[in-house]
Structures are given as C-alpha cells and as structure tokens.
Design an enzyme around this catalytic site. Structure first.
Site, PDB file in Angstrom:
ATOM      1  N   CYS A 136       0.834  -1.209   0.000  1.00 13.01           N
ATOM      2  CA  CYS A 136       0.000   0.000   0.000  1.00 13.01           C
ATOM      3  C   CYS A 136       0.870   1.261   0.000  1.00 13.01           C
ATOM      4  CB  CYS A 136      -0.931  -0.005   1.211  1.00 13.01           C
ATOM      5  SG  CYS A 136      -1.894   1.510   1.377  1.00 13.01           S
ATOM      6  N   CYS A 139      -0.282   4.106   2.289  1.00 15.04           N
ATOM      7  CA  CYS A 139       0.027   3.883   3.700  1.00 15.04           C
ATOM      8  C   CYS A 139       1.514   4.093   3.980  1.00 15.04           C
ATOM      9  CB  CYS A 139      -0.318   2.454   4.130  1.00 15.04           C
ATOM     10  SG  CYS A 139      -1.835   1.812   3.440  1.00 15.04           S
ATOM     11  N   ASP A 140       2.366   3.586   3.119  1.00 17.12           N
ATOM     12  CA  ASP A 140       3.784   3.467   3.462  1.00 17.12           C
ATOM     13  C   ASP A 140       4.736   4.311   2.622  1.00 17.12           C
ATOM     14  OD1 ASP A 140       3.066   1.615   5.393  1.00 17.12           O
ATOM     15  OD2 ASP A 140       3.242  -0.069   4.027  1.00 17.12           O
TER      16      ASP A 140
END
Ligand code: NDP
Length: 311
Positions: A136, A139-140
């Site tokens: 993701c 997200c990261d």
C-alpha cells in the site's frame, strides 16, 4: 429457540470496519457478537507504522491500533469470539452464521471480511514484509523518501501506486511480467511520461534480498532467462486484491470482481445484511474509510431493527 440466544447483530470480520461497527452497535445497546476470525485484526496486522489514521499525532503501529479498537469494542460489551465463519444462511430468519462448527443466530449481520492483497508468494517476500516490502503506497510511501523502489504489477494499481510514490522516491522501476500493461491507457501514459518511472518488461521477481530490511531484488527475464539484481530499499506489490466473499457468493449479490454489491446505503441484497469496508470498496481501501463504513453499517443495522420493531 430462546430469544435470548439471538443476537441483534453479528459482525463478521475484525479489521477497522468490523471493530467500528461493534463499537457503534454495542454502544447503541444492540446485543452484538463479533466473529473475529482465527487471526484477528485484518490487513493492519501486517502493517508497521500507521501515520495517517487521525488521532495519533506520533503515529501508531497497525497491531496496536487494532488492539485499541478491539478493547474499545469490548468496553461497550461487544462479545468477541476468535472463530472463522465457514457458512452462512441469510434466507433463514433469524439469520444463521456458522463459525468453527457452532451456529449463531442473529437479526442482522454486518459483513466486514475485507479483501486480501495478492502476494507473489515467495519466502523472502513474507520475511521482509513491513521491512521494505509493502502492499500500500498511500500507507507506506512516506517512509521511502529519496529511496530506490520497485513496483510489481502492470495494472491500474501498479501505475497509481508508482505515480503516488514519485512524490517521495528517488527512482521507481515497474516490473511487468509480460511485454504489455493491463492498465488503462491514461494511467499508462501518465506513468510512462514520468521522469522518475521506468519499466522492466517480461520481468519477474526471483528473490527479495536483505537480512533486516530490503536491500535489493533479484529479477529474471521471462523470455531470455537472464538474471539481474536491482538495488532497492522499497518494493510495492500491486498485483491485485481479492475480496473475502467466497462464503457469501450463494447468498448475496456480488459484482463481476467478487465485491459485495450494496443495494441501498450499506444494505446488501439480503435483508438485514450490511457490508462495510474493503469487502465492497475496491477504490479507497484505507483504515479510516473502512472504519467510516463500519459506522455506516452499524447505523443502518440499528435503523433496520428500529423500523422492524415498529412494524
Ligand atoms: P489488475 O488485475 O487489473 O492487474 C493486476 C496486474 O498484476 C496485471 O498487470 C497482472 O499481470 C499483474 N500480476 C498478477 N499476478 C502477478 C504475479 N504473480 N506476478 C507479477 N505480476 C502479476 O489489478 P489492479 O489492482 O491493478 O486493478 C484492479 C481493478 O481496479 C482494475 O479494474 C483497475 O482498473 C481498478 N483500478 C482503477 C484505478 C484507477 O482508475 N485510478 C486505480 C487502481 C485500480 P497480467 O496483465 O500479465 O495478468
């Protein structure tokens, strides 16, 4: 059957959507059972730091966030059983939900079983998950400032993840297993025109390398068999998601990709059955959006029961 054995709602799934639904229904005084699965917590259990979930100014780890949500649901009397649902019968009233051989009965059900990211399935991928390997970018991506990154996949997700990562990364190599992309032409053009992005065609991952964190990727050309090693501190796997809907497919309508169809708000095609989170949402796929959908489904379940009781 004794009425006291019937739950007002049974929630299936223990990601942000499931726990949020539990917090809302149990605070709303519904007798709530949450069937959490054998490995509770959902996709966030394999995420390290979560920095985009509001309320945690220093961030929080995925497992900690899920533990807090679980304890918050328990505080309001959500009953939680770590069992996996194997069958449902939504034609019956009350609804029947079978988990690890026990049948539970409920007036409503919230399905929050999520979707599973597809992975390559090699040992080094599992070992370095959250240590340079992610599924993701939203997200990261932030953790990969000025890093060299590979993205695996040739669909819209891979293009989108790569374009998002250009904000942070030094360079992005997209590894495509064929000699063409599956992505829509507009996404292809955007990625192809970006100066930080390059493509390696007919290329598959042989192994991820690195002891504590990802350091590189061994690749192999599918056509020539030629092997090579790329230095990379980040790898994003974007080869698709699969909604966890197998056990529901005979009971509720799914779309052509297997995601649950919502008929009105969170209501599915089965009466009293609601869907929340990635199990119906292939677009946003964020912890915060899943939590929001969990709240919506809980409110819809409560309204459904109020209307039914008013009949
Ligand atoms: P897709 O199924 O569309 O694409 C998956 C990609 O991964 C394909 O290129 C496929 O290769 C490749 N792949 C699959 N398995 C492997 C493997 N084991 N090793 C290497 N490569 C592999 O999935 P997406 O997640 O990209 O998209 C899902 C849906 O969501 C699509 O309909 C897409 O259009 C949509 N979407 C739309 C977006 C947008 O419009 N902004 C953004 C993201 C998704 P191959 O082609 O050879 O099968």
């Amino acid at each position: 059957m004794d009425q006291k054995d019937i739950y007002d709602t049974i929630i299936i799934g223990s990601g942000p959507a499931g726990y949020t639904a539990g917090i809302y229904t149990s605070r709303g005084n519904l007798k709530t059972l949450l069937l959490a699965g054998d490995v509770p917590g959902g996709q966030l259990m394999i995420t390290t730091d979560v920095e985009n979930y509001p309320g945690f100014k220093k961030g929080i780890t995925g497992p900690d966030l899920m533990l807090q949500m679980r304890e918050q649901a328990i505080r309001f009397n959500t009953e939680i059983i770590d069992a996996s649902v194997t069958h449902v019968n939504f034609k019956k009233s009350p609804l029947e939900i079978i988990a690890d051989g026990t049948t539970y009965y409920s007036k409503t059900c919230v399905i929050a079983t999520g979707a599973s990211a597809q992975w390559l399935g090699i040992e080094s991928e599992t070992r370095l998950m959250g240590k340079g390997i992610s599924g993701c970018a939203t997200c990261d991506g932030f953790f990969f400032k000025e890093k060299n990154i590979v993205v695996v996949g040739g669909g819209d997700s891979a293009m989108e993840e790569s374009l998002f990562l250009t904000k942070f990364a030094k360079s992005i190599k997209i590894l495509v297993r064929r000699d063409k992309l599956r992505a829509s032409s507009i996404m292809q053009e955007r990625a192809k025109n970006h100066p930080k992005i390059s493509f390696l065609w007919n290329t598959k991952v042989k192994e991820f390398i690195g002891k504590e964190r990802l350091e590189g990727v061994e690749i192999v050309n599918n056509k020539t068999g030629k092997e090579d090693t790329i230095i990379a501190q980040g790898a994003f796997i974007a080869i698709g998601h699969k909604p966890n809907t197998e056990i529901f497919k005979e009971h509720i309508e799914l779309d052509e990709r297997g995601y649950i169809k919502r008929i009105l708000n969170t209501q599915t095609s089965a009466k009293g059955v609601f869907a929340a989170g990635d199990v119906h949402d292939h677009r946003y796929r964020q912890a915060i959006t899943a939590a929001g959908y969990g709240c919506e489904a809980a409110i819809d379940a409560m309204k459904y029961l109020e209307e039914k009781n008013g009949d």
